[in-house]
Design an enzyme around this catalytic site. Structure first.
Site, PDB file in Angstrom:
ATOM      1  N   ASP A 121      -6.305  13.873 -25.127  1.00  0.00           N
ATOM      2  CA  ASP A 121      -6.454  12.654 -24.587  1.00  0.00           C
ATOM      3  C   ASP A 121      -5.471  11.826 -25.748  1.00  0.00           C
ATOM      4  O   ASP A 121      -5.789  11.534 -26.857  1.00  0.00           O
ATOM      5  CB  ASP A 121      -7.856  12.132 -24.444  1.00  0.00           C
ATOM      6  CG  ASP A 121      -7.879  10.598 -24.254  1.00  0.00           C
ATOM      7  OD1 ASP A 121      -6.670  10.035 -24.379  1.00  0.00           O
ATOM      8  OD2 ASP A 121      -9.175  10.185 -23.910  1.00  0.00           O
ATOM      9  N   ARG A 153      -1.580  -2.487 -18.467  1.00  0.00           N
ATOM     10  CA  ARG A 153      -2.916  -1.601 -18.564  1.00  0.00           C
ATOM     11  C   ARG A 153      -2.835  -0.361 -17.613  1.00  0.00           C
ATOM     12  O   ARG A 153      -2.332  -0.687 -16.272  1.00  0.00           O
ATOM     13  CB  ARG A 153      -4.033  -2.513 -18.524  1.00  0.00           C
ATOM     14  CG  ARG A 153      -4.272  -3.750 -19.280  1.00  0.00           C
ATOM     15  CD  ARG A 153      -5.434  -4.235 -19.035  1.00  0.00           C
ATOM     16  NE  ARG A 153      -6.443  -3.337 -20.031  1.00  0.00           N
ATOM     17  CZ  ARG A 153      -6.397  -3.328 -21.284  1.00  0.00           C
ATOM     18  NH1 ARG A 153      -5.607  -4.232 -22.154  1.00  0.00           N
ATOM     19  NH2 ARG A 153      -7.335  -2.725 -22.051  1.00  0.00           N
ATOM     20  N   TYR A 204       0.754  -1.164  -0.108  1.00  0.00           N
ATOM     21  CA  TYR A 204       0.001   0.000   0.151  1.00  0.00           C
ATOM     22  C   TYR A 204       0.810   1.220   0.051  1.00  0.00           C
ATOM     23  O   TYR A 204       1.663   1.245   0.860  1.00  0.00           O
ATOM     24  CB  TYR A 204      -1.154  -0.018   1.137  1.00  0.00           C
ATOM     25  CG  TYR A 204      -2.376  -0.415   0.945  1.00  0.00           C
ATOM     26  CD1 TYR A 204      -3.023   0.249   0.018  1.00  0.00           C
ATOM     27  CD2 TYR A 204      -3.160  -1.403   1.536  1.00  0.00           C
ATOM     28  CE1 TYR A 204      -4.458   0.019  -0.370  1.00  0.00           C
ATOM     29  CE2 TYR A 204      -4.257  -1.511   1.457  1.00  0.00           C
ATOM     30  CZ  TYR A 204      -5.020  -0.914   0.195  1.00  0.00           C
ATOM     31  OH  TYR A 204      -6.320  -1.158  -0.022  1.00  0.00           O
ATOM     32  N   LYS A 227      -1.497   1.001 -24.960  1.00  0.00           N
ATOM     33  CA  LYS A 227      -1.870   0.961 -26.633  1.00  0.00           C
ATOM     34  C   LYS A 227      -0.424   1.112 -27.527  1.00  0.00           C
ATOM     35  O   LYS A 227       0.090   0.232 -26.913  1.00  0.00           O
ATOM     36  CB  LYS A 227      -2.926   2.027 -26.803  1.00  0.00           C
ATOM     37  CG  LYS A 227      -4.235   1.889 -25.999  1.00  0.00           C
ATOM     38  CD  LYS A 227      -5.121   3.027 -26.474  1.00  0.00           C
ATOM     39  CE  LYS A 227      -6.558   2.716 -25.791  1.00  0.00           C
ATOM     40  NZ  LYS A 227      -6.830   3.523 -24.507  1.00  0.00           N
ATOM     41  N   THR A 264      -3.383   6.459 -21.621  1.00  0.00           N
ATOM     42  CA  THR A 264      -3.529   5.073 -21.190  1.00  0.00           C
ATOM     43  C   THR A 264      -1.794   4.571 -21.437  1.00  0.00           C
ATOM     44  O   THR A 264      -1.292   5.320 -22.228  1.00  0.00           O
ATOM     45  CB  THR A 264      -4.270   4.017 -21.898  1.00  0.00           C
ATOM     46  OG1 THR A 264      -4.171   4.269 -23.431  1.00  0.00           O
ATOM     47  CG2 THR A 264      -5.673   4.164 -21.593  1.00  0.00           C
ATOM     48  N   GLU A 290      -0.375   4.862  -0.461  1.00  0.00           N
ATOM     49  CA  GLU A 290      -1.451   6.143  -0.818  1.00  0.00           C
ATOM     50  C   GLU A 290      -0.355   7.217  -0.429  1.00  0.00           C
ATOM     51  O   GLU A 290       0.414   7.138   0.371  1.00  0.00           O
ATOM     52  CB  GLU A 290      -2.400   6.274   0.316  1.00  0.00           C
ATOM     53  CG  GLU A 290      -3.523   5.214   0.037  1.00  0.00           C
ATOM     54  CD  GLU A 290      -3.608   4.124   0.819  1.00  0.00           C
ATOM     55  OE1 GLU A 290      -2.292   3.509   1.320  1.00  0.00           O
ATOM     56  OE2 GLU A 290      -4.769   3.712   1.260  1.00  0.00           O
TER      57      GLU A 290
HETATM   58  N1  DSN Z   1     -11.347   0.901 -25.605  1.00  0.00           N
HETATM   59  C1  DSN Z   1     -10.304   1.522 -26.055  1.00  0.00           C
HETATM   60  C2  DSN Z   1     -10.174   1.527 -27.424  1.00  0.00           C
HETATM   61  O1  DSN Z   1     -10.289   0.867 -27.922  1.00  0.00           O
HETATM   62  O2  DSN Z   1     -10.269   2.518 -28.173  1.00  0.00           O
HETATM   63  C3  DSN Z   1     -10.513   3.094 -25.469  1.00  0.00           C
HETATM   64  O3  DSN Z   1     -10.767   3.045 -24.397  1.00  0.00           O
END
Ligand code: DSN
Length: 422
Positions: A201, A237, A54, A231, A228, A56
């Protein structure tokens, strides 16, 4: 390589599912443009003993003891993120991209304030104000659109008009289904005119920005970027928020993520983010990012020759959105199911102003980030696109579909999923 020995001994049911997924990933072509294969090092960090801890708070200011090593990994992740994206502050604690966006809204806005974002059917994301999300009960979302869905040009005049009328506090760019490079200077100009923050974003293209294959919105004056990490950036993730230079904004974001929105950070994921950012700083990652764009172009060319309509006319990035219903009379869902059967995974997707519903829309969305990780170059990517077209045009020819499945299997065998990229 199988690393589930303890799960195997203890929990055969979960083990069987993990094995099945490993085989599925190894033997199929992954074209969902938001997915990727992480390195073994990222996976090791992500499944490390840091999951026991933990933490925080933030490095040097935690609520519990025993933080020597958590501080080291979080500082490494933050410093590497700042270097990658050329900014002063990074918060690496968001558990996901959605948390990054929601945390940011609460950092910069008061309830009732307005956000100006892209019309959702033109490529925006759920967290950019879809009515099914709770944030729409708290903030007001207003919209701009593409001027022309066949060129992808954003209607900047409409954006300015709406901004002047609605006085948003955030002008939001960045999408999940829009394949073109943006005029970042224009966004910033409009945001400044109405005294709003310019926010991007970058979830989909974070790896392309980090790898210097696409422009960095910070170079044009954007204030904040959310993302994120799993990707095109090819990490675990998770989410992240980057602030170009305002210490005041960065402090508000830190407070908003913890204690405002989240509890303890996932330190195992943060260690994996640090490893991923280390990989993304390597020269090899630049080659990877550049190759994604070339591979996407090779796929675009095949679709163009096959006369399949692509929204915005093609791609400048890692993804293509094709109107299969308009071009082939096949719905997005039908195409997704058919291609899944031959070993190609992609997703059905709404197209701009789609007349069909989101569960069975007109489009498919696909791209090469994962197969590029696997070592596919333009020739192989073009072949995959040809096989997609062939399958869709011969959807009732079982013999042909079976031959395509075999060819896909052989390609996957030739290009096993790599374990290391440095
Ligand atoms: N689920 C994602 C995507 O595939 O674009 C976006 O959050």
């Amino acid at each position: 390589m199988n690393d589930h020995g303890f799960v195997k001994k203890q929990d055969p049911e979960v083990y069987a599912a993990l094995e099945g997924e490993e085989k599925r990933q190894a033997e199929g072509i992954e074209l969902i443009p938001s997915e990727n294969y992480v390195s073994r090092a990222v996976r090791e960090a992500n499944s490390s003993i840091l999951t026991n801890k933990y933490s925080e708070g933030y490095p040097g200011k935690r609520y519990y003891g025993g933080q020597t090593y958590t501080d080291i990994v979080e500082n490494l992740a933050r410093d590497r993120a700042k270097q990658l994206f050329n900014c002063k502050y990074a918060n690496v604690q968001p558990h996901a991209g959605a948390n990054a966006n929601i945390g940011l809204y609460f950092a910069l806005l008061e309830p009732g304030d307005t956000i100006l974002g892209m019309d959702l059917s033109h490529g925006g994301h759920l967290t950019h104000g879809h009515p099914v999300t709770y944030i729409t009960k708290i903030f007001k979302f207003v919209r701009y659109k593409m001027k022309n869905a066949d060129t992808g040009e954003i209607d900047y005049d409409e954006m300015r008009e709406v901004a002047k009328k609605e006085k948003p506090k955030i002008v939001l760019a960045g999408y999940s289904a829009y394949p073109r490079e943006l005029n970042y200077a224009k966004f910033v100009e409009i945001a400044r005119e109405v005294g709003a923050f310019a926010v991007m974003d970058i979830a989909h293209i974070a790896g392309l920005i980090a790898g210097r294959a696409m422009k960095n919105p910070f170079d044009f004056g954007f204030d904040v970027m959310t993302t994120t990490t799993h990707k095109t950036l090819r990490g675990p993730r998770g989410g992240m928020i980057l602030t170009r230079e305002s210490e005041e904004v960065a402090k508000k974001i830190d407070k908003s993520i913890f204690p405002g929105l989240q509890g303890g950070p996932l330190m195992n994921a943060i260690a994996a983010k640090a490893v991923c950012f280390g990989e993304a700083l390597s020269p090899k990652f630049k080659e990877y990012a550049a190759l994604i764009l070339k591979n996407a172009k090779a796929m675009e060319e095949v679709f163009r020759k096959a006369n399949i309509r692509m929204l915005t006319g093609g791609t400048d990035s890692h993804l293509i959105l094709a109107d299969v219903f308009g071009s082939l009379g096949m719905s997005g869902k039908e195409a997704e199911t058919l291609l899944d059967e031959v070993g190609i995974t992609l997703n059905k997707n709404s197209i701009a102003d789609d007349t069909r519903g989101p569960m069975d829309p007109s489009g498919i969305r696909f791209g090469p980030p994962a197969i590029t990780t696997r070592g596919f170059k333009e020739k192989e990517c073009a072949r995959v696109a040809e096989l997609m077209v062939e399958a869709m045009k011969n959807k009732d020819d079982k013999k042909k579909l079976s031959a395509i499945r075999e060819e896909i299997r052989a390609m996957c065998k030739k290009f096993p999923i790599p374990e290391s990229f440095v």
